[in-house]
Design a protein around this motif. Sequence first.
Motif, mmCIF file in Angstrom:
data_model
loop_
_atom_site.group_PDB
_atom_site.id
_atom_site.type_symbol
_atom_site.label_atom_id
_atom_site.label_comp_id
_atom_site.label_asym_id
_atom_site.label_seq_id
_atom_site.Cartn_x
_atom_site.Cartn_y
_atom_site.Cartn_z
ATOM 1 N N PHE A 59 0.802 -1.221 0.000
ATOM 2 C CA PHE A 59 0.000 0.000 0.000
ATOM 3 C C PHE A 59 0.841 1.281 0.000
ATOM 4 N N ALA A 60 1.824 1.379 0.888
ATOM 5 C CA ALA A 60 2.641 2.596 0.973
ATOM 6 C C ALA A 60 3.366 2.873 -0.343
ATOM 7 N N SER A 61 3.929 1.840 -0.956
ATOM 8 C CA SER A 61 4.649 2.066 -2.214
ATOM 9 C C SER A 61 3.683 2.406 -3.352
ATOM 10 N N ILE A 62 2.485 1.863 -3.308
ATOM 11 C CA ILE A 62 1.483 2.196 -4.333
ATOM 12 C C ILE A 62 1.100 3.671 -4.233
ATOM 13 N N ILE A 63 0.878 4.142 -3.022
ATOM 14 C CA ILE A 63 0.540 5.551 -2.815
ATOM 15 C C ILE A 63 1.654 6.445 -3.355
ATOM 16 N N GLU A 64 2.869 6.112 -3.037
ATOM 17 C CA GLU A 64 4.006 6.894 -3.511
ATOM 18 C C GLU A 64 4.074 6.879 -5.038
ATOM 19 N N ARG A 65 3.852 5.712 -5.628
ATOM 20 C CA ARG A 65 3.941 5.568 -7.084
ATOM 21 C C ARG A 65 2.885 6.398 -7.808
ATOM 22 N N VAL A 66 1.633 6.363 -7.342
ATOM 23 C CA VAL A 66 0.602 7.147 -8.039
ATOM 24 C C VAL A 66 0.850 8.636 -7.864
ATOM 25 N N HIS A 67 1.422 9.010 -6.726
ATOM 26 C CA HIS A 67 1.734 10.429 -6.495
ATOM 27 C C HIS A 67 2.851 10.895 -7.432
ATOM 28 N N GLU A 68 3.862 10.073 -7.604
ATOM 29 C CA GLU A 68 5.000 10.447 -8.451
ATOM 30 C C GLU A 68 4.694 10.319 -9.942
ATOM 31 N N ASP A 69 4.035 9.229 -10.341
ATOM 32 C CA ASP A 69 3.809 8.949 -11.762
ATOM 33 C C ASP A 69 2.557 9.599 -12.326
ATOM 34 N N HIS A 70 1.628 10.008 -11.456
ATOM 35 C CA HIS A 70 0.352 10.598 -11.897
ATOM 36 C C HIS A 70 -0.399 9.668 -12.843
ATOM 37 N N GLU A 71 -0.323 8.369 -12.552
ATOM 38 C CA GLU A 71 -1.105 7.368 -13.272
ATOM 39 C C GLU A 71 -1.811 6.510 -12.243
ATOM 40 N N PRO A 72 -3.093 6.243 -12.438
ATOM 41 C CA PRO A 72 -3.810 5.424 -11.461
ATOM 42 C C PRO A 72 -3.307 3.988 -11.476
ATOM 43 N N ILE A 73 -3.481 3.334 -10.359
ATOM 44 C CA ILE A 73 -3.229 1.902 -10.269
ATOM 45 C C ILE A 73 -4.573 1.255 -9.972
ATOM 46 N N TYR A 74 -4.949 0.342 -10.841
ATOM 47 C CA TYR A 74 -6.229 -0.345 -10.695
ATOM 48 C C TYR A 74 -6.076 -1.551 -9.790
ATOM 49 N N LEU A 75 -7.103 -1.816 -9.015
ATOM 50 C CA LEU A 75 -7.128 -2.971 -8.129
ATOM 51 C C LEU A 75 -8.164 -3.949 -8.643
ATOM 52 N N SER A 76 -7.829 -5.235 -8.564
ATOM 53 C CA SER A 76 -8.757 -6.245 -9.064
ATOM 54 C C SER A 76 -9.083 -7.264 -7.980
ATOM 55 N N ARG A 77 -10.221 -7.861 -8.145
ATOM 56 C CA ARG A 77 -10.655 -8.967 -7.287
ATOM 57 C C ARG A 77 -11.258 -10.014 -8.205
ATOM 58 N N ARG A 78 -10.759 -11.216 -8.101
ATOM 59 C CA ARG A 78 -11.205 -12.319 -8.956
ATOM 60 C C ARG A 78 -11.105 -11.969 -10.449
ATOM 61 N N GLY A 79 -10.029 -11.262 -10.784
ATOM 62 C CA GLY A 79 -9.774 -10.943 -12.180
ATOM 63 C C GLY A 79 -10.527 -9.755 -12.743
ATOM 64 N N ARG A 80 -11.364 -9.105 -11.931
ATOM 65 C CA ARG A 80 -12.126 -7.928 -12.398
ATOM 66 C C ARG A 80 -11.654 -6.674 -11.692
ATOM 67 N N ARG A 81 -11.477 -5.591 -12.445
ATOM 68 C CA ARG A 81 -11.106 -4.327 -11.811
ATOM 69 C C ARG A 81 -12.254 -3.855 -10.936
ATOM 70 N N VAL A 82 -11.935 -3.499 -9.690
ATOM 71 C CA VAL A 82 -12.974 -3.083 -8.751
ATOM 72 C C VAL A 82 -12.737 -1.692 -8.176
ATOM 73 N N ALA A 83 -11.525 -1.168 -8.311
ATOM 74 C CA ALA A 83 -11.214 0.141 -7.742
ATOM 75 C C ALA A 83 -9.941 0.678 -8.400
ATOM 76 N N ALA A 84 -9.671 1.950 -8.104
ATOM 77 C CA ALA A 84 -8.432 2.549 -8.585
ATOM 78 C C ALA A 84 -7.880 3.448 -7.497
ATOM 79 N N ILE A 85 -6.568 3.495 -7.420
ATOM 80 C CA ILE A 85 -5.892 4.432 -6.531
ATOM 81 C C ILE A 85 -5.319 5.515 -7.425
ATOM 82 N N ILE A 86 -5.656 6.763 -7.099
ATOM 83 C CA ILE A 86 -5.258 7.896 -7.937
ATOM 84 C C ILE A 86 -4.754 9.010 -7.036
ATOM 85 N N ASP A 87 -3.795 9.786 -7.517
ATOM 86 C CA ASP A 87 -3.277 10.927 -6.778
ATOM 87 C C ASP A 87 -4.424 11.906 -6.495
#
Length: 91
Positions: free
Chosen positions: A16-44
Amino acid sequence: MGRLAALNVSEARSQFASIIERVHEDHEPIYLSRRGRRVAAIIDADDLDRVLELAEDMADIRAAAAARAEMRATGEAPIPWEQVKADLGLA
């Protein structure tokens, strides 16, 4: 991680901590999946604010276009800006 790739929720939990840092630095969302389906995104947070502002602007543009179309369909004349300000007590 590419824009279309999704990280499993379980994996994301441990990173989680590295994901937060990555979206803040890269300004690209990271999608989260459950059972192979995207269910959420983490965005700056600042990026999300810009997206929401753009969505509000687009809603205003569409509402204005609909109002103009209705005026054309009904033949109604626009209300002069000075009259609008006076009606609202701004003049």
